[in-house]
Structure formats: C-alpha cells, structure tokens
Design a protein around this motif. Structure first.
Motif, short mmCIF file in Angstrom:
data_model
loop_
_atom_site.label_atom_id
_atom_site.label_comp_id
_atom_site.label_asym_id
_atom_site.label_seq_id
_atom_site.Cartn_x
_atom_site.Cartn_y
_atom_site.Cartn_z
N ALA A 1 9.06 -7.07 -17.04
CA ALA A 1 8.35 -8.20 -16.42
C ALA A 1 8.17 -8.01 -14.92
CB ALA A 1 9.11 -9.50 -16.69
N SER A 2 9.00 -7.18 -14.29
CA SER A 2 8.91 -7.00 -12.83
C SER A 2 8.10 -5.76 -12.45
CB SER A 2 10.31 -6.90 -12.21
OG SER A 2 10.98 -5.74 -12.68
N ASP B 1 4.89 -5.14 -12.72
CA ASP B 1 3.65 -5.47 -12.00
C ASP B 1 3.95 -5.85 -10.56
OD1 ASP B 1 2.15 -4.95 -14.23
OD2 ASP B 1 2.00 -7.05 -14.88
N ARG B 2 5.05 -6.60 -10.36
CA ARG B 2 5.38 -7.00 -8.99
C ARG B 2 5.73 -5.79 -8.15
NH1 ARG B 2 10.14 -9.37 -9.37
NH2 ARG B 2 11.11 -7.48 -8.53
N LEU C 1 1.08 -12.93 -7.85
CA LEU C 1 2.17 -12.52 -8.74
C LEU C 1 3.46 -13.25 -8.40
CD1 LEU C 1 1.73 -8.66 -9.19
CD2 LEU C 1 1.70 -10.39 -10.98
N LYS C 2 3.75 -13.35 -7.11
CA LYS C 2 4.99 -14.01 -6.69
C LYS C 2 4.96 -15.50 -7.02
CE LYS C 2 6.40 -10.86 -3.00
NZ LYS C 2 6.70 -10.70 -1.55
N SER D 1 3.64 -16.74 -9.66
CA SER D 1 3.69 -16.92 -11.11
C SER D 1 5.12 -17.21 -11.56
CB SER D 1 3.16 -15.67 -11.82
OG SER D 1 3.35 -15.78 -13.20
N ASP E 1 6.29 -16.53 -14.38
CA ASP E 1 6.73 -15.48 -15.29
C ASP E 1 7.32 -14.28 -14.56
OD1 ASP E 1 5.81 -17.04 -17.38
OD2 ASP E 1 3.81 -16.10 -17.36
N THR E 2 7.14 -14.20 -13.24
CA THR E 2 7.63 -13.05 -12.50
C THR E 2 9.10 -13.25 -12.14
OG1 THR E 2 5.43 -12.73 -11.55
CG2 THR E 2 7.28 -11.62 -10.45
#
Length: 342
Positions: free
Chosen positions: A110-111, A113-114, A176-177, A179, A181-182
C-alpha cells in the motif's frame, strides 16, 4: 498652449503649493491648470531595489552591468557560496545513506505508490537545481560571447520545464498523502523524509547566495562591488532594475491641491533638458495617504513640514525622457479638457 513657466520658478520654497496654483491661474493660459508640481520619471514597474537577503555575505561576483537587459531568474550577483555548497553536499550524502537504508527494508504494497511519488518529487527538485546551475553557466557564457542565444533559450526552457514537472509531482504526492488508504511512513521512511527536508533547507540557503532578477527588466544602477560585504538594508542596495518598456512619472501634489486631482486627468510634463517640448500623460493612480515629500528631498529650499500626495502619471510617449529625470507636471483642469474635445 505650451506651459510658459516652471514649477520651481513659481514658488521655489514650496513646489506644488497653493501659491503655485495661483501663479498658474495668472499665466498666459488662465484656468488651464488645476495644479502644478514636480515629479520624477520612473520605470513602469517602479524602481526594483535588490538587496542582499543575508547579512555579512561577501560579494564574489557581479555578473551584469548597468543598462543591460535581464530576464526573470537570471543570476545578477553571486555571494560567497562555498559554505552553502558544502552544506548541500553534506545533505545529499545524508539523503543517499537514508535512501539506501529505506530501500533495504521491504515496503508494504500500500505504501509503494507513496514511495514512488516521494522519490519522483525529490528527483525533480534536484533536476530543477541542476537546471538552474546550467542556466547560470550558459547565461555567463552568452554574455561573454561564447554561447549562442539558442543555448540560452534552451537552458531557460529547461528550467521552466523542470518547474512544471516538479509542480506536477508535488500535486500528485499531496493527493496520495491526503488519501485515507495510504499508510503512515515507517521509521526508515520518516528518516529519509527528514533528510530530504534538510537538503531542501540547505538548497534554499544556497539560493540565498545567488541574487537573481525578480522580473524581466533593465539594470538601472549597480552598487555591488566584488569583495565588499553585502548588507541586507534598503540603502545602499546591490542593484536597481526596472521595466523600462514604458515610463511613468511619480509626482507629489501639495495637500492643499489634492481635491482637484483625479484618476484619468490629463497631464502635461516638461523637462529642463528638452525646453519647449511637451509630454502628454494621464493620471493612472492617486495615493490614499498624505505624507512627507521624497522628490528632491535634499533641496534646502523646500520646507520639511509640507505634506504631499503621490500621484502616478502614465506617459504613452516619453520620448527622450530618462529614468530619474525631474520634470514639471501640469494637471489640466476639467473645463480645459472639455474645451479641447469640442
């Protein structure tokens, strides 16, 4: 008809005073002028005074001369930057160490993409710094005659492109931050983020040693000298620049005459250097506060207790007038404007 008097001849002690207005009314064109005063020619942008952002920096290099055209972001003066560059290099080394440690740690799916977004933003921050450095070198070569204008244009485009791409990466990272879900950063990811922030601080400190043009314009005066200490004060300044593609006059109207001054009012200006020549203008703005005079403030004939209102006059065709030149400013009365239109 052309003005047949000068503002300083009418009442030398108080230019722009009510006494001047009375003298104007008794001139060869009675009732033509609502007020007569002094002004100075300035660039359309006003004079942009550039001072050092840091105290105690020694001037290492002055890269421009008076009367040269400059572009926004161009390096004008370089302060001693050895210490700042060393701090940037140290911060880069810390980033590399923390990035290696983070990469050795497996990341939750999950991380991923970040992480990718954070790395992309950091990479483009460095790309922008490199593009600025390349532009500075190309500009110096172009001014020295060893690089063509095409190279300069390409270097400027590269900086603009890097700025646009960095903005895109920052926007993507912010989304992203935000979201839910992140996941939050791990300890090693947090340490890398801190190292990245320290690099940004070091880079910002380095940029403060690089004095750049805030806008396109012309260098009007250069006060910086190689080897001198740069002091972050209003006077003396390192450079003065401005946009001279159009000129205007900043005039000072005595407070007793301000009721007759309005935006859009027609104006005539005259200069001692061009006797008999008129320069047409219009009042573009009138200040909302009255204060002490700043034009010719060193003139011993002027009273210090005379308050004035600043008025800006646009000159569509300034002709040979120069920035800083003192001019007499004649504000036309309403009925004289109406008579001219009939």
């Amino acid at each position: 008809s052309a003005p047949k008097f000068r503002a300083d001849e009418l009442h030398p002690a108080q230019p722009g005073s009510a006494a001047q207005g009375a003298a104007a009314q008794s001139s060869s064109a009675p009732g033509s002028w609502d007020a007569v005063t002094l002004g100075r020619v300035e660039p359309r942008s006003g004079e942009i005074k550039i001072a050092a952002p840091l105290p105690g920096g020694r001037i290492a290099e002055v890269l421009v001369k008076a009367n040269e055209d400059v572009f926004a972001g161009e390096l004008l003066v370089r302060l001693d930057d050895e210490e700042a560059l060393a701090r940037v290099a140290e911060a880069e080394a810390q980033v590399a160490l923390h990035k290696r440690a983070r990469n050795d740690q497996s990341a939750p799916a999950a991380s991923a993409d970040r992480r990718k977004a954070e790395d992309a933003a950091a990479d483009f921050e460095r790309s922008l710094a490199d593009a600025r450095s390349a532009l500075d070198k190309t500009t110096a070569d172009w001014r020295a005659g060893s690089a063509p204008k095409a190279d300069l244009d390409a270097a400027r485009s590269a900086v603009s492109h890097a700025q646009d791409r960095l903005r895109e990466r920052h926007d993507a990272l912010a989304k992203l931050k935000a979201s839910a879900d992140t996941p939050l950063p791990t300890r090693l990811e947090g340490e890398l983020n801190i190292a990245q922030a320290e690099w940004r601080m070091a880079q910002a400190a380095f940029e403060k040693t690089q004095i750049r043009a805030p806008a396109d314009g012309v260098v009007l005066r250069v006060g910086a000298r190689k080897g001198e200490l740069a002091v972050p004060t209003v006077e003396p300044v390192l450079l003065v620049m401005g946009d001279v593609s159009a000129l205007r006059v900043r005039a000072e109207v005595n407070e007793q005459d301000i009721g007759r001054i309005r935006a859009g009012q027609s104006v005539l200006a005259g200069a001692a250097a061009f006797h008999g020549r008129e320069f047409n203008g219009k009042v573009s703005s009138v200040a909302r506060v009255v204060g002490p005079s700043r034009i010719n403030s060193g003139d011993p004939r002027k009273f210090n207790d005379v308050d004035v209102l600043e008025v800006v006059v646009d000159l569509p065709d300034p002709g040979p007038l120069l920035v800083g030149e003192q001019v007499d400013v004649y504000f036309k009365s309403e009925h004289s404007d109406a008579a001219e239109t009939q």
